[in-house]
Scaffold this motif. Sequence first.
Motif, PDB file in Angstrom:
ATOM      1  N   GLU A  65       0.842  -1.207   0.000  1.00  0.00           N
ATOM      2  CA  GLU A  65       0.000   0.000   0.000  1.00  0.00           C
ATOM      3  C   GLU A  65       0.869   1.246   0.000  1.00  0.00           C
ATOM      4  O   GLU A  65       0.620   2.199  -0.744  1.00  0.00           O
ATOM      5  CB  GLU A  65      -0.913   0.014   1.243  1.00  0.00           C
ATOM      6  N   ALA A  66       1.910   1.225   0.824  1.00  0.00           N
ATOM      7  CA  ALA A  66       2.779   2.407   0.929  1.00  0.00           C
ATOM      8  C   ALA A  66       3.500   2.674  -0.391  1.00  0.00           C
ATOM      9  O   ALA A  66       3.624   3.823  -0.833  1.00  0.00           O
ATOM     10  CB  ALA A  66       3.781   2.212   2.060  1.00  0.00           C
ATOM     11  N   VAL A  67       3.965   1.620  -1.043  1.00  0.00           N
ATOM     12  CA  VAL A  67       4.701   1.793  -2.308  1.00  0.00           C
ATOM     13  C   VAL A  67       3.726   2.254  -3.406  1.00  0.00           C
ATOM     14  O   VAL A  67       4.038   3.170  -4.183  1.00  0.00           O
ATOM     15  CB  VAL A  67       5.419   0.479  -2.707  1.00  0.00           C
ATOM     16  N   GLU A  68       2.553   1.637  -3.457  1.00  0.00           N
ATOM     17  CA  GLU A  68       1.571   2.033  -4.481  1.00  0.00           C
ATOM     18  C   GLU A  68       1.148   3.492  -4.294  1.00  0.00           C
ATOM     19  O   GLU A  68       1.020   4.243  -5.263  1.00  0.00           O
ATOM     20  CB  GLU A  68       0.355   1.102  -4.424  1.00  0.00           C
ATOM     21  N   GLN A  69       0.955   3.893  -3.018  1.00  0.00           N
ATOM     22  CA  GLN A  69       0.578   5.291  -2.750  1.00  0.00           C
ATOM     23  C   GLN A  69       1.713   6.237  -3.148  1.00  0.00           C
ATOM     24  O   GLN A  69       1.483   7.308  -3.694  1.00  0.00           O
ATOM     25  CB  GLN A  69       0.233   5.478  -1.273  1.00  0.00           C
ATOM     26  N   ALA A  70       2.945   5.811  -2.880  1.00  0.00           N
ATOM     27  CA  ALA A  70       4.108   6.653  -3.226  1.00  0.00           C
ATOM     28  C   ALA A  70       4.194   6.838  -4.740  1.00  0.00           C
ATOM     29  O   ALA A  70       4.566   7.906  -5.230  1.00  0.00           O
ATOM     30  CB  ALA A  70       5.387   6.041  -2.688  1.00  0.00           C
ATOM     31  N   ALA A  71       3.840   5.795  -5.475  1.00  0.00           N
ATOM     32  CA  ALA A  71       3.879   5.895  -6.942  1.00  0.00           C
ATOM     33  C   ALA A  71       2.853   6.915  -7.431  1.00  0.00           C
ATOM     34  O   ALA A  71       3.120   7.683  -8.363  1.00  0.00           O
ATOM     35  CB  ALA A  71       3.614   4.525  -7.563  1.00  0.00           C
ATOM     36  N   ALA A  72       1.686   6.928  -6.779  1.00  0.00           N
ATOM     37  CA  ALA A  72       0.594   7.780  -7.257  1.00  0.00           C
ATOM     38  C   ALA A  72       0.674   9.205  -6.720  1.00  0.00           C
ATOM     39  O   ALA A  72       0.138  10.126  -7.339  1.00  0.00           O
ATOM     40  CB  ALA A  72      -0.750   7.155  -6.851  1.00  0.00           C
ATOM     41  N   ASP A  73       1.323   9.411  -5.603  1.00  0.00           N
ATOM     42  CA  ASP A  73       1.320  10.703  -4.912  1.00  0.00           C
ATOM     43  C   ASP A  73       2.381  11.633  -5.523  1.00  0.00           C
ATOM     44  O   ASP A  73       3.579  11.374  -5.411  1.00  0.00           O
ATOM     45  CB  ASP A  73       1.610  10.450  -3.423  1.00  0.00           C
ATOM     46  N   THR A  74       1.923  12.725  -6.113  1.00  0.00           N
ATOM     47  CA  THR A  74       2.880  13.617  -6.790  1.00  0.00           C
ATOM     48  C   THR A  74       3.802  14.317  -5.790  1.00  0.00           C
ATOM     49  O   THR A  74       4.843  14.852  -6.175  1.00  0.00           O
ATOM     50  CB  THR A  74       2.148  14.682  -7.628  1.00  0.00           C
ATOM     51  N   ALA A  75       3.424  14.320  -4.517  1.00  0.00           N
ATOM     52  CA  ALA A  75       4.293  14.955  -3.508  1.00  0.00           C
ATOM     53  C   ALA A  75       5.489  14.061  -3.168  1.00  0.00           C
ATOM     54  O   ALA A  75       6.455  14.515  -2.567  1.00  0.00           O
ATOM     55  CB  ALA A  75       3.493  15.254  -2.242  1.00  0.00           C
ATOM     56  N   VAL A  76       5.419  12.770  -3.543  1.00  0.00           N
ATOM     57  CA  VAL A  76       6.540  11.866  -3.268  1.00  0.00           C
ATOM     58  C   VAL A  76       7.415  11.785  -4.505  1.00  0.00           C
ATOM     59  O   VAL A  76       6.949  11.470  -5.597  1.00  0.00           O
ATOM     60  CB  VAL A  76       6.036  10.450  -2.868  1.00  0.00           C
ATOM     61  N   ARG A  77       8.700  12.080  -4.336  1.00  0.00           N
ATOM     62  CA  ARG A  77       9.626  12.111  -5.475  1.00  0.00           C
ATOM     63  C   ARG A  77      10.696  11.035  -5.374  1.00  0.00           C
ATOM     64  O   ARG A  77      11.409  10.766  -6.333  1.00  0.00           O
ATOM     65  CB  ARG A  77      10.248  13.509  -5.566  1.00  0.00           C
ATOM     66  N   ALA A  78      10.848  10.437  -4.207  1.00  0.00           N
ATOM     67  CA  ALA A  78      11.814   9.340  -4.029  1.00  0.00           C
ATOM     68  C   ALA A  78      11.354   8.479  -2.852  1.00  0.00           C
ATOM     69  O   ALA A  78      10.688   8.980  -1.935  1.00  0.00           O
ATOM     70  CB  ALA A  78      13.207   9.892  -3.765  1.00  0.00           C
ATOM     71  N   LEU A  79      11.723   7.195  -2.927  1.00  0.00           N
ATOM     72  CA  LEU A  79      11.300   6.242  -1.891  1.00  0.00           C
ATOM     73  C   LEU A  79      12.550   5.560  -1.327  1.00  0.00           C
ATOM     74  O   LEU A  79      13.440   5.163  -2.088  1.00  0.00           O
ATOM     75  CB  LEU A  79      10.380   5.205  -2.539  1.00  0.00           C
ATOM     76  N   VAL A  80      12.611   5.432  -0.002  1.00  0.00           N
ATOM     77  CA  VAL A  80      13.771   4.800   0.635  1.00  0.00           C
ATOM     78  C   VAL A  80      13.302   3.632   1.506  1.00  0.00           C
ATOM     79  O   VAL A  80      12.365   3.788   2.299  1.00  0.00           O
ATOM     80  CB  VAL A  80      14.536   5.799   1.542  1.00  0.00           C
ATOM     81  N   PHE A  81      13.970   2.484   1.359  1.00  0.00           N
ATOM     82  CA  PHE A  81      13.790   1.368   2.290  1.00  0.00           C
ATOM     83  C   PHE A  81      14.991   1.355   3.226  1.00  0.00           C
ATOM     84  O   PHE A  81      16.138   1.458   2.768  1.00  0.00           O
ATOM     85  CB  PHE A  81      13.774   0.021   1.545  1.00  0.00           C
ATOM     86  N   GLN A  82      14.739   1.179   4.490  1.00  0.00           N
ATOM     87  CA  GLN A  82      15.854   1.027   5.422  1.00  0.00           C
ATOM     88  C   GLN A  82      15.442   0.104   6.562  1.00  0.00           C
ATOM     89  O   GLN A  82      14.259  -0.155   6.788  1.00  0.00           O
ATOM     90  CB  GLN A  82      16.314   2.392   5.957  1.00  0.00           C
ATOM     91  N   GLY A  83      16.458  -0.406   7.248  1.00  0.00           N
ATOM     92  CA  GLY A  83      16.191  -1.249   8.411  1.00  0.00           C
ATOM     93  C   GLY A  83      16.922  -0.677   9.600  1.00  0.00           C
ATOM     94  O   GLY A  83      16.961   0.535   9.786  1.00  0.00           O
ATOM     95  N   HIS A  84      17.527  -1.562  10.361  1.00  0.00           N
ATOM     96  CA  HIS A  84      18.262  -1.173  11.560  1.00  0.00           C
ATOM     97  C   HIS A  84      19.753  -1.314  11.270  1.00  0.00           C
ATOM     98  O   HIS A  84      20.134  -2.046  10.359  1.00  0.00           O
ATOM     99  CB  HIS A  84      17.826  -2.111  12.700  1.00  0.00           C
ATOM    100  N   GLU A  85      20.565  -0.649  12.064  1.00  0.00           N
ATOM    101  CA  GLU A  85      22.030  -0.744  11.890  1.00  0.00           C
ATOM    102  C   GLU A  85      22.540  -2.172  11.973  1.00  0.00           C
ATOM    103  O   GLU A  85      23.601  -2.490  11.442  1.00  0.00           O
ATOM    104  CB  GLU A  85      22.714   0.043  13.004  1.00  0.00           C
ATOM    105  N   THR A  86      21.784  -3.045  12.670  1.00  0.00           N
ATOM    106  CA  THR A  86      22.246  -4.425  12.859  1.00  0.00           C
ATOM    107  C   THR A  86      21.592  -5.410  11.907  1.00  0.00           C
ATOM    108  O   THR A  86      22.078  -6.536  11.759  1.00  0.00           O
ATOM    109  CB  THR A  86      21.943  -4.904  14.290  1.00  0.00           C
ATOM    110  N   VAL A  87      20.474  -5.045  11.316  1.00  0.00           N
ATOM    111  CA  VAL A  87      19.784  -5.981  10.412  1.00  0.00           C
ATOM    112  C   VAL A  87      18.895  -5.217   9.437  1.00  0.00           C
ATOM    113  O   VAL A  87      18.173  -4.300   9.840  1.00  0.00           O
ATOM    114  CB  VAL A  87      18.959  -7.037  11.197  1.00  0.00           C
TER     115      VAL A  87
END
Length: 274
Positions: A56-78
């Motif tokens: 849902e978050a990725v699909e919304q980011a694709a459609a939302d003109t206010a979003v220009r880049a998407l970042v995935f991140q986790g924790h420093e250990t994993v």
Amino acid sequence: MSDNLSRTEGGADILSHTEAGVDILIHTEGGVKTLTLNRVEKKNSLTAAMYTQLSEAVEQAAADTAVRALVFQGHETVFCAGNDIADFLNHPPASQDAPVFRFLRAVSTFPKPMLAAVCGPAVGIGTTLLLHCDLVYAGDNAAFAMPFVNLGLVPEAASSLLVPRLMGYHRAAEALLLGEPFMAEAALEVGLVNRVVPPSEANSLAQRQAAKLAAKPLASLIETKRLMKQGQAAQVAQAMADEAQVFARMLAGPAAREAFSAFMDKRRPDFSKL
Ligand code: COA
């Protein structure tokens, strides 16, 4: 909003932000949407519910003109230990509509710049997701693995196509047939990651690069990404559909059952009769 979904629009700094019990943190600021895997106690393994939230978050980011880049991140250990094995046993993805395959379609067709910051283990989809990211920054503790065969399964996310293309057939065979892990420097050498930095710097580097991208003209970014990817887009979609069919069948097979119960029982799997 679902109970274990957090949306923070502006304000709080996600990098210093953790919330117990919230598996995915979602934060949008300055045109950059950040999805933080936040299930560290289970090594950020992904359940069907998490795949649905991420899709849902990725699909919304694709459609939302206010979003220009998407970042995935986790924790420093994993970064991510792949599919949650217990959840996979309880909710096996039976069709192309299953949450895991919806997520893979969403990331593989995401039209805007997509980045990842990866520290510690990146197993299964934790590695194959990166094949669809435009920029990947790794902590020097990053350890990548695609142990699908060791789990009685087959590759997903078009990795059967993209990994041999990326690293050459023989290195791909080491990664996909033997399921051997490889570290950040090897990932840098084959071009799976852009830069290796101390783990404490990976997330902030990805954020800085995403902010640079967000300041560029969005239409140029979208068209440039499309032009770079159009040569293989149909092949990627076909590979993902083919893999998904075999993956779903193998998941119900005896080797996967044995591998998954061995993981749950904390013992070595016995494939001698399979
Ligand atoms: N699914 C479900 N639970 C998982 C998991 C997964 N993929 N990966 C880790 N966990 C759980 C462990 O069962 C353990 O739970 P417990 O504390 O209740 O016993 C907890 O997370 C910590 O994992 P642990 O294995 O003790 O951490 P580690 O630092 O020794 O090893 C990994 C980290 C990621 C290398 C290891 O957990 C691993 O190999 N996980 C499985 C990866 C995998 O095969 N994923 C499927 C790919 S399709």
